[in-house]
Design a protein around this motif. Structure first.
Motif, PDB file in Angstrom:
ATOM      1  N   TRP A 272       1.263  -1.252  -0.007  1.00  0.00           N
ATOM      2  CA  TRP A 272       0.241   0.135  -0.078  1.00  0.00           C
ATOM      3  C   TRP A 272       0.872   1.210   0.011  1.00  0.00           C
ATOM      4  O   TRP A 272       1.624   1.319   1.119  1.00  0.00           O
ATOM      5  N   ASN A 273       0.963   2.153  -1.225  1.00  0.00           N
ATOM      6  CA  ASN A 273       2.147   2.823  -1.017  1.00  0.00           C
ATOM      7  C   ASN A 273       1.621   3.917  -0.780  1.00  0.00           C
ATOM      8  O   ASN A 273       0.218   4.506  -0.123  1.00  0.00           O
ATOM      9  N   GLN A 274       2.379   5.357  -1.290  1.00  0.00           N
ATOM     10  CA  GLN A 274       2.270   6.864   0.036  1.00  0.00           C
ATOM     11  C   GLN A 274       0.689   7.582  -0.928  1.00  0.00           C
ATOM     12  O   GLN A 274       0.161   7.435  -0.436  1.00  0.00           O
ATOM     13  N   SER A 275       0.972   6.819  -1.742  1.00  0.00           N
ATOM     14  CA  SER A 275      -0.511   8.222  -2.530  1.00  0.00           C
ATOM     15  C   SER A 275      -1.729   7.247  -2.459  1.00  0.00           C
ATOM     16  O   SER A 275      -2.352   7.811  -2.915  1.00  0.00           O
ATOM     17  N   CYS A 276      -1.331   6.340  -2.218  1.00  0.00           N
ATOM     18  CA  CYS A 276      -3.242   5.398  -1.574  1.00  0.00           C
ATOM     19  C   CYS A 276      -3.358   6.090  -0.139  1.00  0.00           C
ATOM     20  O   CYS A 276      -4.314   6.472   0.115  1.00  0.00           O
ATOM     21  N   GLU A 277      -2.221   5.892   0.621  1.00  0.00           N
ATOM     22  CA  GLU A 277      -2.505   7.082   1.611  1.00  0.00           C
ATOM     23  C   GLU A 277      -3.186   8.188   1.590  1.00  0.00           C
ATOM     24  O   GLU A 277      -3.956   8.632   2.120  1.00  0.00           O
ATOM     25  N   ASP A 278      -2.298   9.014   0.488  1.00  0.00           N
ATOM     26  CA  ASP A 278      -2.810  10.259   0.112  1.00  0.00           C
ATOM     27  C   ASP A 278      -4.104  10.291  -0.543  1.00  0.00           C
ATOM     28  O   ASP A 278      -5.355  11.121   0.022  1.00  0.00           O
ATOM     29  N   LEU A 279      -4.731   9.319  -1.242  1.00  0.00           N
ATOM     30  CA  LEU A 279      -5.945   9.679  -1.210  1.00  0.00           C
ATOM     31  C   LEU A 279      -7.530   8.729  -0.760  1.00  0.00           C
ATOM     32  O   LEU A 279      -8.306   9.199  -0.985  1.00  0.00           O
TER      33      LEU A 279
END
Length: 217
Positions: free
Chosen positions: A27-34
């Motif tokens: 689960w990458n950082q962009s997933c966290e942000d989105l």
């Protein structure tokens, strides 16, 4: 998994992977942000419990009977579909979700990758019903990729574009490819843009997935 993780970790695209039990393995950082969901909270949990996606009509869409997890054994990826999720302080968010496969650490199995971006609502009805669970195995034990835009595009690649695609699949950066092939960074980027257009993909991760699925590496 290491090469993919390195690439996906720094990808501007929201990417996450699931195993055969639908549990999140990346689960990458962009997933966290989105989504507003941290990797620590997502890892090891079923994706349907994390996203709790609903279709355009507000009906539950994600669930434990989702056939996508069966793609760990191979088969063509489904069409992109749309879901609505609750993204914390951002409220309800509309997402367009795509699916691709990359080789896993387990021989004969694929890692199922979802990539997400904000978008307008598109009908999701029946999109997951089109998954063909049957697949022929290649000499490496991986299912052979289905024919589609990407496989047709492979025939259009030049020798140089194939070479760069393979180097991308081995995890080399643009700068390193430039040094390896003794061409400028700009030229490498131009080749990558052209090969992505021919393969009908929208990110380097998708291009690398195509390379693996078609036994180029």
């Amino acid at each position: 998994m290491t090469m993919f993780s390195d690439m996906a970790r720094h990808s501007p695209n929201a990417l996450f992977t699931i195993d055969r039990d639908q549990r999140v393995t990346f689960w990458n950082q962009s997933c966290e942000d989105l989504t507003g969901v941290s990797a620590a909270h997502a890892m090891g949990r079923p994706c349907h419990e994390i996203l709790q996606g609903r279709d355009c009509s507000g009906r539950p869409f994600c669930g434990p009977d989702c056939p996508v997890a069966a793609l760990s054994k191979g088969g063509p990826s489904p069409s992109k579909f749309s879901i609505r999720i609750s993204a914390g302080e951002a409220g309800r968010v509309q997402l367009n979700v795509g699916t691709m496969l990359v080789p896993s650490d387990v021989e004969g199995e694929w890692m199922v990758v979802h990539f997400m971006q904000r978008g307008h609502c598109k009908s999701s009805a029946g999109s997951l019903d089109r998954i063909d669970m049957g697949a022929h195995l290649s000499r490496k034990g991986y299912p052979v990729a289905a024919h589609g835009p990407s496989s047709q595009g492979l025939g259009l690649l030049t020798e140089r574009e194939r070479e760069i695609l393979c180097l991308m699949a081995y995890g080399l950066t643009t700068d390193v490819i430039s040094e390896r092939l003794h061409i400028s960074v700009t030229t490498v980027r131009n080749h990558i843009q052209r090969l992505m257009a021919k393969l009908s993909v929208h990110s380097r991760v998708e291009a690398v997935s195509c390379a693996h699925r078609h036994q180029l590496v």
